[in-house]
Design an enzyme around this catalytic site. Structure first.
Site, mmCIF file in Angstrom:
data_model
loop_
_atom_site.group_PDB
_atom_site.id
_atom_site.type_symbol
_atom_site.label_atom_id
_atom_site.label_comp_id
_atom_site.label_asym_id
_atom_site.label_seq_id
_atom_site.Cartn_x
_atom_site.Cartn_y
_atom_site.Cartn_z
ATOM 1 N N ASP A 106 36.207 38.945 41.901
ATOM 2 C CA ASP A 106 36.973 40.141 42.576
ATOM 3 C C ASP A 106 38.441 40.338 41.996
ATOM 4 O OD1 ASP A 106 34.512 39.881 43.744
ATOM 5 O OD2 ASP A 106 35.544 40.210 45.871
ATOM 6 N N LYS B 37 28.800 43.266 44.460
ATOM 7 C CA LYS B 37 28.362 42.958 45.866
ATOM 8 C C LYS B 37 28.777 43.683 46.975
ATOM 9 C CE LYS B 37 32.140 39.428 45.801
ATOM 10 N NZ LYS B 37 32.959 40.069 47.072
ATOM 11 N N CYS C 148 36.892 35.684 49.405
ATOM 12 C CA CYS C 148 35.781 35.809 48.483
ATOM 13 C C CYS C 148 35.468 34.584 47.655
ATOM 14 C CB CYS C 148 35.660 36.914 47.856
ATOM 15 S SG CYS C 148 35.648 38.414 49.009
#
Length: 200
Positions: free
Chosen positions: A21, A107, A146
């Site tokens: 990310d 995602k 994450c």
């Protein structure tokens, strides 16, 4: 972080790099900026070059949310609107030198379901298994969300996991969240390494 002397980890054909990310909205000036989040880019670029040299998989996960995603405050979630699919904030920064061959794993792509882990609701586990990957090296944003969940899920799948210490940064919603996440990942079996300990 463990203090072991003279550690040296050699890359091999069963390694993969997972970049979690690193998107504009999580960088300084973004909608959900991680403090000093941009500091992960340079060490990740160094790792990208090492993995390209070994022809090992390089994976970049990304939040790829619909406009009405359940994690957004307007829908009762904890976060401001961020990483809406196709928006500038959802894109990888141009400074991150991802090769064209990188696997892009999207995602949290449906409104009703959130996903912190790169394995949650994706085909990442199957793709790694198909490539006979046994160890993953993980960096990105954010340590306490994450990155943490991606690492824990990788461990549950039986993968060896190396967390790149210089290439992660935390939200630290509560002071010390990032340090606690590192401790939790190590307690679960991950190894926290510095780039100096990585041998090409």
């Amino acid at each position: 972080m463990r203090e072991d002397d003279d550690r040296n980890y050699q890359l091999n054909a069963h390694d993969a790099l997972i970049i979690v990310d690193v998107q504009n909205d999580f960088l300084p000036g973004g909608a959900l900026a991680v403090r000093h989040g941009d500091a992960v880019i340079e060490p990740l670029n160094r790792m990208i070059e090492l993995f390209k040299g070994k022809d090992c998989p390089i994976i970049a996960t990304r939040d790829w949310h619909p406009q009405d995603h359940c994690s957004f405050k307007a829908q009762g979630g904890p976060w401001p609107v961020h990483c809406v699919a196709e928006s500038k904030g959802a894109l990888f920064p141009k400074e991150l030198r991802l090769p064209k061959s990188a696997w892009i794993i999207s995602k949290a792509t449906t409104a009703a379901r959130d996903a912190y882990s790169g394995f949650d609701g994706t085909d990442l586990a199957e793709r790694l298994k198909a490539q006979k990957i046994k160890r993953v090296w993980v960096g990105g944003l954010a340590t306490d969300y994450c990155v943490r969940q991606t690492v824990l899920d990788a461990l549950k799948l039986g993968l060896d996991v190396m967390v790149l210490f210089e290439a992660v940064r935390a939200v630290n919603l509560k002071p010390g969240d990032g340090d606690r996440a590192i401790d939790e990942m190590e307690d679960a079996g991950a190894i926290c390494v510095t780039l100096a300990e990585v041998a090409p």
